[in-house]
Design a protein around this motif. Sequence first.
Motif, PDB file in Angstrom:
ATOM      1  N   UNK A  41       0.827  -1.216   0.000  1.00 47.44           N
ATOM      2  CA  UNK A  41       0.000   0.000   0.000  1.00 47.44           C
ATOM      3  C   UNK A  41       0.857   1.260   0.000  1.00 47.44           C
ATOM      4  N   UNK A  42       1.922   1.317   0.814  1.00 52.24           N
ATOM      5  CA  UNK A  42       2.727   2.532   0.885  1.00 52.24           C
ATOM      6  C   UNK A  42       3.780   2.500  -0.220  1.00 52.24           C
ATOM      7  N   UNK A  43       4.224   3.668  -0.626  1.00 51.64           N
ATOM      8  CA  UNK A  43       5.202   3.717  -1.701  1.00 51.64           C
ATOM      9  C   UNK A  43       4.563   3.523  -3.064  1.00 51.64           C
ATOM     10  N   UNK A  44       5.382   3.343  -4.060  1.00 50.44           N
ATOM     11  CA  UNK A  44       4.887   3.279  -5.432  1.00 50.44           C
ATOM     12  C   UNK A  44       4.688   1.836  -5.900  1.00 50.44           C
ATOM     13  N   UNK A 258      -0.156  -2.967   6.446  1.00 51.39           N
ATOM     14  CA  UNK A 258       0.558  -2.766   5.189  1.00 51.39           C
ATOM     15  C   UNK A 258       0.751  -4.067   4.410  1.00 51.39           C
TER      16      UNK A 258
END
Lengths: 292, 475
Positions: A41-44, A258
Motif C-alpha cells: 500500500x505505501x510507496x509506489x 501494510x
Amino acid sequence: MAIKENLTGYLFILPNIIGLSIFTFYAIGFSMYISLTDWSLVGRLKEVNFVGWQNYADLMQDRFFWVSLWNNLWFLMVIPVQTLMALVLAILLHELVFTSKALRVIYFLPHITNMVAILIVWNLFFSPSQGPVNEFLRWVGIDNPPKWQLDQFWAKPTIAMFGIWSSLGFNAMIYLSALAGASRDLYEAAEIDGAGKVRSFFRITLPLISPTTFFLIVLGVIGSFNQWSNIQVFTEGGPGDSTYVLGYFVYKYGFEYFKMGYASAAAWVLTVIIVLFTMLQWFGQRKWVHYN
Amino acid sequence: MIILALSVVITACSGSSNNDAASSSPAASSSAPAASSPAASSATASSEAPKEPVTLKVAAFGAGWAQYWQRIYDRFKEMNPDTNISVDIQEYPTGADYNKAIDVAFASNESIDVMLMHHNDLLPRKDAFLPLEPFAQARGLDLIEDYGPAMVFQQIDGKNYQLPYVYATDMMIYNKKMFEEAGVGIPDENWTWDDWIAAAGKLTSGSGADKVYGYSIPYSSLDSALKPAYGYSLVNGTTVTIAGDARAREAIELHKELFDKGISPDFTTYGLEKMDSRVLMAQGKAASTTSNYWVPIYMNQLIYNNGTLGEEALSLDWEYTFMPKLTAADTPKVAAVTYAYAFSIPAISKHPEEAFDFMRFAANDAADIIGVPPAYTKADPGIVYKVYSTFLDSKGNMHENLYPQDKIDRMLKVLKETIPAPDVYGVITYDSGAYNAVRDLFMREAPEYYLGNISLDDLINKVQTEGQKEADKFK
C-alpha cells in the motif's frame, strides 16, 4: 432506424458506462491484480512483486481468517430475528390508525443518522460501570449485569442488538410498502370462506410478501458479511477476537498492517463467499417465494 | 467479464510503465546537488547565472499547519530576500486521514517536496522518502550535533529521514501544592513507580463528581500500559518479546494496581468519558500525570482559544520532574524521547535540494511560529521562553508573561537531562506491520486481564504465542 435508435440509447447511457468502467470495473480488476502481488500500500507500485496465488494459500492457513469467518457466520443468525421483528413492526404500523406516520419517521431515523455518532452513544449506554443500561439492571436487582462490549461472550450479542435496532426501521418500511400493495380482495374472499386473521396471515400475507422477505434476507446477508465500521468503532475486533469479522480483517491488513495484497485476497474470498450464499438463496427461493 | 479482464491487464501494464518513469526522476534531481543549493550558491553568487525560480509543494497537516507554513515562508523570504524559492502550500487532512491522503499522493506520483510525517508512520514508508545524510554532507552539517543524540535512535537502517522541530520527551507533571499538603514528599529522579503509586494513593480521594485521582493515565490506548517499560518494544524485528522481558510484566501490573485501587481512571473510563489528564490536572481532579513539553502551550490554548479553562489555570502549581524508575535498580532520568512528527522530503520531490534548505529553516528558525521548544541544539534560548510565555490567540490578541522564567527553566532542565531510553537499553527496530498486528492483539486481550478474567501469565502467554503467529506473517 433501429440501429439509430440503439445508437441513441447507448449514447445516453455512455456517461454511466464510463463512470462504471472506471470506478467499478477498473477498481475490481485492480483489486484482483493486487491480490496476486505483495503490495504494501505505501510507496509506489514499482515495488510490487507478483506472488501468484500465495496470498490465497496463506489465507487458508491463517487462524484469524477462520475466526473472522466463524464470527461472520454467527452474525448471520441475527438476520431471521431482525427480519421477523421488522415484519411485526410493519404489521403494527400498518394496522395502527393514529400516530402511525410519526412512528414511521421515528423508527426510520436510525437509518439516516450517522452511524459513528450512534455507536459512540451506544458505547456510553452500555458502559459496564456507569452506563444507564447496567444502572437500570442493578436497580431491578441484577447485581452483576453483563459487561456487554467488554465481555467475550456478550460482545457479539451487543453488536447484534445494535444491528437489529439500526436496521429495524428500514426493513419495516420495506415491509410496509409490501403490505400496502397486498390486494384487499384476497382477504375479503378469505373472510367469506371463514378464514380467521391468523390463517389469513399465514396463507395470504406471508406468501404475498415473500418476495420482500427474500429481498431483505439477501440484503441482510450481504450487509452482515460486509460489516466492519461498527466493529471498528464499538469493539475493534475484541475483546479477544470475539468480534473480529472478515470486513475488519480486510481493513486491518490492508491499511494498518501494510499487507494490501493479502487484504485484497481476503476481500476476494469474502466476495466469493457472499456470491455463494446469494446463489444458494437464489436457488432456494423457488421453494418458498411466490411472485404471482 | 471482458472489461474486467482488460482492466487487470491495463493495471499490470501501467505498473511497469510507471516503473520506467519513476526511476528516472529522483536520481536525476539528486545528481546535481551543489549547483542548485542556496548554501553553495551564496559563495559563488557573483559568478553564477541567476537561479531558476523553484516552487516547493508543501503538504500541510491541516489548516493550522497551512498557516504555520505560510508564516515560516514569510520569515524565510524576509531573511533570504534573494531566494529563488517560493512555496505552494497544499492543505491535507489531519489525523489518520493524513496518511491515507499521502499514500494516495505517492501512489499517483503527485509531487510533494516538503511534508510532516510521524516517525512511526514513516517506518513502513521509508523507501518513499529521501535520506538526509547526502544533503547534510554537501553542506558540511552534522545532524547529530545539530539535533541531538536522539537522531541516532530515530535512524532507520543507519539513516536519518527526518529533521525534527521538537522532541516529545515523556515527563511527569505533578501539582506541587497537592503533594506538599498531603505530606508525600516532592518527587525526584530517584522515585520508582512504586513510590509514585504510594504517594498517588494518598492523594486520591472522593468519588463521582468529587473524585480526585492521585495519578491520571494520559491515554486511553491500552498499549500505553507498556510505556513505563522505557525502551521496551512488543516486537523486535519480527520476534515478539513480551514473554522474555520482565519490564513488560512490571509495567502491565502497575497499571492494574492503579486501576484496582482507584488511583487512576482505567483505560475504558478514560476513553468513554473522553477524559484529558491535563484538563483534569488544571481542574484539580488529578494530582499528577505523564505528558511532555506541550502542556503549558495546551493550557494557553484551552484558556484563550476556547475558554475550556479560566485564567486561574495559569496559577496552577504544576511542576515537571523525571519519569519514575520501573525498579530501584534502574538508571534514573530515563524516558522515551522521540520526535513524533518531523519534516521529511518525499522521494518524488522535484526539488530536493531546495526542499532540504527550506525544511532546515523551518526546523531551526521557526520554533516560535510553531510554538514548540526547538529540537535544534543551537537555537536561541530566548525563543523557548517566548514560546511558553507568550500566546497569540485565535482572535489575534497577544498574551505575555504567562509563566515565570524559573518555572520554564525547571521544565527545560528535565527536558535536557532526560536520557533517551535507547541510550540505556539499546535501539530496537521492527517491522511496522508486525508491530501493529501484535499491538492490536495486545490491546484486544489486555482488557480481560484488567477486568480480572484472566491472569497476567495467561495474558502474556497468549500475546506471545498468538502474537508470534501474527508476526510470522511478516517475515
